[in-house]
Design a protein around this motif. Sequence first.
Motif, PDB file in Angstrom:
ATOM      1  N   HIS A 158      10.418   9.862   3.043  1.00 40.66           N
ATOM      2  CA  HIS A 158       9.377  10.083   1.753  1.00 40.66           C
ATOM      3  C   HIS A 158       8.632   9.164   1.715  1.00 40.66           C
ATOM      4  O   HIS A 158       8.727   8.146   1.800  1.00 40.66           O
ATOM      5  N   ALA A 159       7.142   9.397   1.271  1.00 41.62           N
ATOM      6  CA  ALA A 159       6.785   8.404   0.912  1.00 41.62           C
ATOM      7  C   ALA A 159       5.968   8.630  -0.464  1.00 41.62           C
ATOM      8  O   ALA A 159       5.430   9.710  -0.868  1.00 41.62           O
ATOM      9  N   ALA A 175      20.898  13.379  -3.146  1.00 44.08           N
ATOM     10  CA  ALA A 175      21.055  12.778  -4.459  1.00 44.08           C
ATOM     11  C   ALA A 175      20.087  12.120  -4.460  1.00 44.08           C
ATOM     12  O   ALA A 175      18.961  11.834  -5.372  1.00 44.08           O
ATOM     13  N   THR A 176      19.950  11.042  -3.737  1.00 46.54           N
ATOM     14  CA  THR A 176      18.710   9.540  -4.015  1.00 46.54           C
ATOM     15  C   THR A 176      17.207  10.612  -3.591  1.00 46.54           C
ATOM     16  O   THR A 176      16.499   9.954  -3.599  1.00 46.54           O
ATOM     17  N   ALA A 177      17.472  11.340  -2.570  1.00 46.01           N
ATOM     18  CA  ALA A 177      16.315  12.643  -2.867  1.00 46.01           C
ATOM     19  C   ALA A 177      15.937  12.801  -3.623  1.00 46.01           C
ATOM     20  O   ALA A 177      14.811  13.219  -4.540  1.00 46.01           O
ATOM     21  N   ARG A 178      16.947  13.018  -4.565  1.00 52.50           N
ATOM     22  CA  ARG A 178      16.227  13.935  -5.857  1.00 52.50           C
ATOM     23  C   ARG A 178      15.888  13.510  -6.691  1.00 52.50           C
ATOM     24  O   ARG A 178      14.445  12.561  -7.476  1.00 52.50           O
ATOM     25  N   CYS A 181      10.289  10.050  -9.174  1.00 55.45           N
ATOM     26  CA  CYS A 181       9.361   9.303  -8.831  1.00 55.45           C
ATOM     27  C   CYS A 181       8.365   9.054  -8.475  1.00 55.45           C
ATOM     28  O   CYS A 181       7.835   8.273  -8.175  1.00 55.45           O
ATOM     29  N   GLY A 182       8.184  10.652  -8.032  1.00 58.02           N
ATOM     30  CA  GLY A 182       7.112  11.196  -7.215  1.00 58.02           C
ATOM     31  C   GLY A 182       6.589  10.701  -5.536  1.00 58.02           C
ATOM     32  O   GLY A 182       5.484  11.487  -4.808  1.00 58.02           O
ATOM     33  N   PHE A 183       7.733  10.882  -4.977  1.00 55.74           N
ATOM     34  CA  PHE A 183       7.758  10.308  -3.775  1.00 55.74           C
ATOM     35  C   PHE A 183       7.260  11.350  -3.052  1.00 55.74           C
ATOM     36  O   PHE A 183       7.872  13.043  -3.298  1.00 55.74           O
ATOM     37  N   ALA A 184       6.473  12.032  -1.994  1.00 56.37           N
ATOM     38  CA  ALA A 184       6.598  13.441  -1.562  1.00 56.37           C
ATOM     39  C   ALA A 184       7.532  12.924   0.360  1.00 56.37           C
ATOM     40  O   ALA A 184       7.439  12.758   0.753  1.00 56.37           O
ATOM     41  N   ALA A 200       0.744  -1.264   0.066  1.00 55.31           N
ATOM     42  CA  ALA A 200      -0.041   0.234   0.448  1.00 55.31           C
ATOM     43  C   ALA A 200       0.706   1.190  -0.085  1.00 55.31           C
ATOM     44  O   ALA A 200       0.425   2.229  -0.593  1.00 55.31           O
ATOM     45  N   GLU A 201       2.474   1.044   0.638  1.00 57.19           N
ATOM     46  CA  GLU A 201       3.139   2.588   0.757  1.00 57.19           C
ATOM     47  C   GLU A 201       4.299   1.862   0.441  1.00 57.19           C
ATOM     48  O   GLU A 201       4.939   0.543   1.095  1.00 57.19           O
ATOM     49  N   VAL A 202       5.093   2.559   0.487  1.00 60.15           N
ATOM     50  CA  VAL A 202       6.636   2.798   0.577  1.00 60.15           C
ATOM     51  C   VAL A 202       6.849   3.849   0.900  1.00 60.15           C
ATOM     52  O   VAL A 202       6.962   5.426   0.473  1.00 60.15           O
ATOM     53  N   ARG A 203       7.750   3.951   1.877  1.00 62.22           N
ATOM     54  CA  ARG A 203       7.973   4.878   3.218  1.00 62.22           C
ATOM     55  C   ARG A 203       9.703   5.184   3.785  1.00 62.22           C
ATOM     56  O   ARG A 203       9.650   4.062   4.346  1.00 62.22           O
ATOM     57  N   VAL A 204      10.138   5.739   3.098  1.00 66.11           N
ATOM     58  CA  VAL A 204      11.892   5.573   3.439  1.00 66.11           C
ATOM     59  C   VAL A 204      12.040   7.198   4.224  1.00 66.11           C
ATOM     60  O   VAL A 204      11.989   8.171   3.775  1.00 66.11           O
TER      61      VAL A 204
END
Length: 233
Positions: free
Chosen positions: A139-140, A121-124, A129-132, A111-115
Motif C-alpha cells: 500500500h503506497a 483491518a490495517t489495510a482498511r 487514509c488515501g493509500f492505494a 516523498a512516499e510511504v510504502r508499506v
Amino acid sequence: MDRTAGVYMLMPRHAASLGGFAGDPALGPLLADGVDAFVAAAAAERETGTCLSFAIEDRGRLVGLCRLGGIGGGAARAIGLWVAPGARGRGYATLAAGMLLDLAFRNLSLAEVRVRAADTATARVLARCGFAKQASGEHAITKVRWRDALDAPALGRLHPALKAILDAERAAGNEIAETSLGWPDAGSVFVRLRHPFRVAHAVPEGIRFAEPDDPHWWKAEYASESPRHIVAH
C-alpha cells in the motif's frame, strides 16, 4: 472516538500501562523481552531516526500504539498500528495513521510511504487514509496524493477563476502549503502557497489583487469579494 485522543512519543511512563496488555496476541510477541526492553528499543530506534514509535492516548489513558518505520532515502516502509481490545472500532487507528502521515510528509518531508498491511483491518485503515494498493501487494501514498486528499474539500469549492490561478501556479512548480474552509468568513475558502506567485496573472473579472505584505499573515493575494475566497502567499 472523542476529540480528546492524541498521539504521543512512546516513553517509559507508558510501560506500566503496556504491561497490562501483554496477553493480547497482537502485542504479546513484541513484549517477549519485557515491556521495559520494548520501550528502550523504541528509544534507540528513535535516536537512529529509522523508526518512530508513539502511544495513542485518550484522556491520559493508553489505548494503542503506532509507529512509522523503515525511514530512509526519502521514504518510510513500515507502519505499525495496535489498538487495545476494549478500544477497537472507535477510530483510534485511523487517527494514528493520519498523524503518522502528517509526520512523514510535513515534518520529515518524505516523498512516499510504502508499506505492507499486517492484516485486513490495517489495510482498511490505510485505504481510508488515501493509500492505494499496488500490484506488489504493498500500500503506497505519495506526498502529492496525501496533500491532494487534504486539500480536496477546499479546492472543490474554490472560485473557478482562483482555481485557474492556482492551477497555473502549481504547473509552474509552486506548492500548496495549507488550505482551510470557513475562514476568514463563514463561506470562505483559503489557500496559501508555499512560494511567491511565479506567474504574472491577468486579474479576472470579479477578482482583486492586493499586497498586504503583512508578516503576521501573507504578502500578496488574489481574492473574490463575496463569498471571500483567497489564494495567497
